[in-house]
Structure formats: C-alpha cells, structure tokens
Design a protein around this motif. Structure first.
Motif, PDB file in Angstrom:
ATOM      1  N   LEU A 184       0.255   8.748   4.993  1.00  0.00           N
ATOM      2  CA  LEU A 184       0.774   7.381   4.835  1.00  0.00           C
ATOM      3  C   LEU A 184       0.587   6.580   6.119  1.00  0.00           C
ATOM      4  O   LEU A 184       0.212   5.393   6.081  1.00  0.00           O
ATOM      5  CB  LEU A 184       2.249   7.415   4.445  1.00  0.00           C
ATOM      6  N   ASP A 186       0.823  -1.218   0.000  1.00  0.00           N
ATOM      7  CA  ASP A 186       0.000   0.000   0.000  1.00  0.00           C
ATOM      8  C   ASP A 186       0.856   1.266   0.000  1.00  0.00           C
ATOM      9  O   ASP A 186       0.624   2.188  -0.784  1.00  0.00           O
ATOM     10  CB  ASP A 186      -0.918   0.007   1.224  1.00  0.00           C
ATOM     11  N   VAL A 187       1.853   1.312   0.895  1.00  0.00           N
ATOM     12  CA  VAL A 187       2.689   2.511   1.015  1.00  0.00           C
ATOM     13  C   VAL A 187       3.519   2.724  -0.250  1.00  0.00           C
ATOM     14  O   VAL A 187       3.618   3.852  -0.761  1.00  0.00           O
ATOM     15  CB  VAL A 187       3.604   2.401   2.254  1.00  0.00           C
ATOM     16  N   GLY A 200      -5.675  -0.049  -0.018  1.00  0.00           N
ATOM     17  CA  GLY A 200      -5.646  -0.813   1.227  1.00  0.00           C
ATOM     18  C   GLY A 200      -6.765  -1.838   1.297  1.00  0.00           C
ATOM     19  O   GLY A 200      -6.567  -2.959   1.775  1.00  0.00           O
ATOM     20  N   SER A 225      -5.482   0.283   6.683  1.00  0.00           N
ATOM     21  CA  SER A 225      -5.314  -0.982   5.977  1.00  0.00           C
ATOM     22  C   SER A 225      -5.186  -2.153   6.945  1.00  0.00           C
ATOM     23  O   SER A 225      -5.789  -3.212   6.738  1.00  0.00           O
ATOM     24  CB  SER A 225      -4.076  -0.910   5.072  1.00  0.00           C
ATOM     25  N   ILE A 235      -2.958   5.631   6.348  1.00  0.00           N
ATOM     26  CA  ILE A 235      -3.234   4.510   5.442  1.00  0.00           C
ATOM     27  C   ILE A 235      -2.812   3.190   6.080  1.00  0.00           C
ATOM     28  O   ILE A 235      -3.534   2.191   6.003  1.00  0.00           O
ATOM     29  CB  ILE A 235      -2.494   4.719   4.107  1.00  0.00           C
ATOM     30  N   ALA A 242      -3.849  11.363  -0.858  1.00  0.00           N
ATOM     31  CA  ALA A 242      -3.073  10.220  -0.359  1.00  0.00           C
ATOM     32  C   ALA A 242      -3.961   9.268   0.434  1.00  0.00           C
ATOM     33  O   ALA A 242      -3.890   8.044   0.245  1.00  0.00           O
ATOM     34  CB  ALA A 242      -1.914  10.717   0.502  1.00  0.00           C
ATOM     35  N   THR A 301       1.342   3.883  -3.228  1.00  0.00           N
ATOM     36  CA  THR A 301       0.901   5.272  -3.016  1.00  0.00           C
ATOM     37  C   THR A 301       2.032   6.250  -3.300  1.00  0.00           C
ATOM     38  O   THR A 301       1.833   7.277  -3.969  1.00  0.00           O
ATOM     39  CB  THR A 301       0.397   5.456  -1.575  1.00  0.00           C
ATOM     40  N   GLY A 321      -5.062   5.620  -0.745  1.00  0.00           N
ATOM     41  CA  GLY A 321      -4.612   4.601   0.192  1.00  0.00           C
ATOM     42  C   GLY A 321      -5.731   3.695   0.666  1.00  0.00           C
ATOM     43  O   GLY A 321      -5.527   2.485   0.853  1.00  0.00           O
TER      44      GLY A 321
END
Length: 333
Positions: A206, A183-184, A287, A213, A209, A279, A187, A283
C-alpha cells in the motif's frame, strides 16, 4: 533503419473530461462500495495481525516448501505460511525454514499437542527435521502491529500532502490526497471482497502504491504548472487536458513496463508473495486511473489562482519570478 516502439502516439488530443460525470461517479461508487465491503466482510488478516505461532525448523536436506505445505494441508491449521531462511553463516548441511501458523479460534497460540503433530507430519517428508525454536505472538502484539500499520499509511499521506502544498498550491494538495485515499481505499476493498490475506507485506505494498501514484500525479501537475505559465489566458480545463495528453506516453510506458514485471511475479512468484504482488499490480492500475481522472478533477473543481509577472515573459528575471510564485493573488478561472 531504427525501430521505435510507441504505445501511444507522440501527439494525442483526447478529451479526458468528456466522460467526467461517469468517471467521477464510478470512482465515488467504488469508494462507497469499498467502505461497505470493509465493514461487512472485514479484512482477512494474516498471522502478522491475528497473532499465532512461528516454528523454526532445521534439516540436513534442502527445504522443499511445497512438500512441507502439502504435509500440513490436511491438519486444518488455518493460515499457514512457509518460507526458506538463507544465511551465509549456515553450515552446508544446515537447511532452515520458518513455518508460521495463525492463531486458532479461542486460543492465543498453537497447543503443544498440535506442535508435536506438526513435527511428526514434517518428519514424514524429511526425517532429519527438528524444531530449533517455537515462538508465539499474542493478540496484544498483533493489535499493536495493526495500529502501527495505520499510523504508517496516515503519516505517508500527511507527508505527501505537505510536500504537494509546498511545491504547488493547496488545491493541488487536496487533489493529490483525494486521489491517494481513492487508491488505498479501493485496493483494501478488493482485498476484503475476495478475502485475500492482508499482512505486513500488504501494508508495504500500500505504501508502494502511494509512492507510485503520487509520482504519476506530480508529473501531470508539473506539466500543468508549466502550461499555466506558458499559456496565460487559456482555460484551466483546456490546459489540464493538454497536460495529461503531453504526459500520456510517459505514463503508459512507465505503467506498462512495470506491469510486465509484476504480472510475471504474480504468475510465477508463488503463494508467499502473491498477495503483495497483487496489491501492487492492482494499485498501479487504479493509481494510473486516479492520476488522470481523479486528482486533476478536484483541482479543476477548486480552481487555481494565476498571477503573472508584468515583465517580459521571455526574460530570465520574469521567468524566475513566475517560477517562484506562479499562482498567487489573481482571479480564479
């Protein structure tokens, strides 16, 4: 008659492993592409990470952020962020704004001549404006902020992996961490591809997120653990499909309602928070995808151990023993 909105039917029988190779390949491809884009394009660091100059303005009339930005738009200052500052201690005729200007190429801060030109341009919009303070952030401080941001994200991933390991098993921890890195990384790849400003607010996004997630992933893992204890002889793949289907309605409803608020902020929130909101919005989408298609796939690939108590599964003592150690010391599925 009561009306209940259902985005997903109460019972679904979707085979989430039907396109397993396609979804796994897509995820791997997006991660590799993100790494390439990050190396080729790099991130468009904002003032927080590049360094620059912060100007605190004061005026007797209310701050018009749009007018301030328009007055500076033709001066080729690079990345400019303008925000209004609120404080209960301000006088009624004291209106404060903060103008942040990124470091210019070849210099650590904005020159005095440029500061005077900025002041003259803003005074065309608001004659009463004055500069109460001018501060510069050099490359050393901005470099420390980048390092701190990296440490913050890594610390979050390590803490979450330990939590998942203690709550479930190490296989679940690996699946969760792979999902979060997925995910990170993707993104950040999107930010590098479209050169969206990357600043401290984006780092906060982040981390948000990561938390969102892992929440989705833990919900699926919890249901999977319950089903592993309930259906002792069913195949792990079948139980994973069952668990995701049972939690799908909750996942879609939670993500959908959150996205409604985020899309409103993305459209109406203005330029100042757009990168942060984008973001989080992207995310949540990636996620939710990873919770369904990435995390559990790694758990299936690694396998889990299932050890069932010999006592009657319906007795309280048997349930306590199984909850204490549901997956230890048996053959792999």
């Amino acid at each position: 008659m009561a009306f209940r909105l259902k985005l997903v039917p109460s019972e679904t029988r979707i085979d989430f492993f039907r396109w397993q190779k396609l979804t796994f390949g897509l995820s791997a491809l997006m991660m590799i592409a993100s790494v390439i884009v990050l190396f080729v394009n790099g991130l468009n660091f904002g003032i927080d990470f590049r360094g620059g100059t912060t100007i605190r303005t004061e005026a007797t009339q209310p701050v018009d952020v749009g007018a301030y930005r328009a007055a500076l738009s033709g001066m080729e200052l690079g990345d400019v962020a303008i925000t209004q500052v609120f404080d209960p201690s301000f006088r009624d005729d004291q209106h404060v704004a903060q103008v942040r200007i990124s470091a210019q190429d070849g210099v650590e801060s904005v020159t005095p001549e440029t500061i005077r030109a900025i002041e003259a341009a803003l005074q065309q919009v608001e004659p009463s404006i004055t500069f109460a303070a001018v501060e510069s952030v050099g490359p050393k401080v901005s470099g420390e902020l980048i390092q701190t941001a990296i440490y913050a994200v890594l610390a979050a991933l390590v803490a979450i992996s330990i939590y998942i390991w203690l709550r479930f098993e190490w296989q679940f921890s690996v699946g969760a961490i792979v999902s979060l890195v997925h995910d990170v990384l993707i993104t950040m790849g999107v930010f590098a591809l479209f050169q969206i400003r990357f600043d401290l607010a984006t780092v906060a996004a982040l981390l948000t997120i990561v938390g969102y997630s892992i929440n989705d992933t833990v919900v699926v893992f919890d249901r999977l653990r319950e089903n592993l204890m309930k259906y002792k002889k069913r195949a792990l793949r079948e139980l994973m499909n069952l668990s995701v289907n049972e939690t799908l309605s909750r996942t879609v409803m939670t993500s959908g309602t959150t996205l409604l608020a985020l899309i409103a902020l993305l459209v109406l929130g203005g330029d100042v928070i757009r990168g942060f909101v984008f973001a989080i919005t992207f995310g949540i989408l990636i996620g939710t995808y990873s919770s369904i298609y990435v995390a559990k796939n790694f758990v299936l690939w690694l396998g889990v151990k299932r050890n069932w108590d010999k006592n009657d599964p319906e007795t309280q003592e048997g349930r306590k023993k199984r909850v204490k150690s549901p997956f230890e010391g048996a053959e792999e599925v």
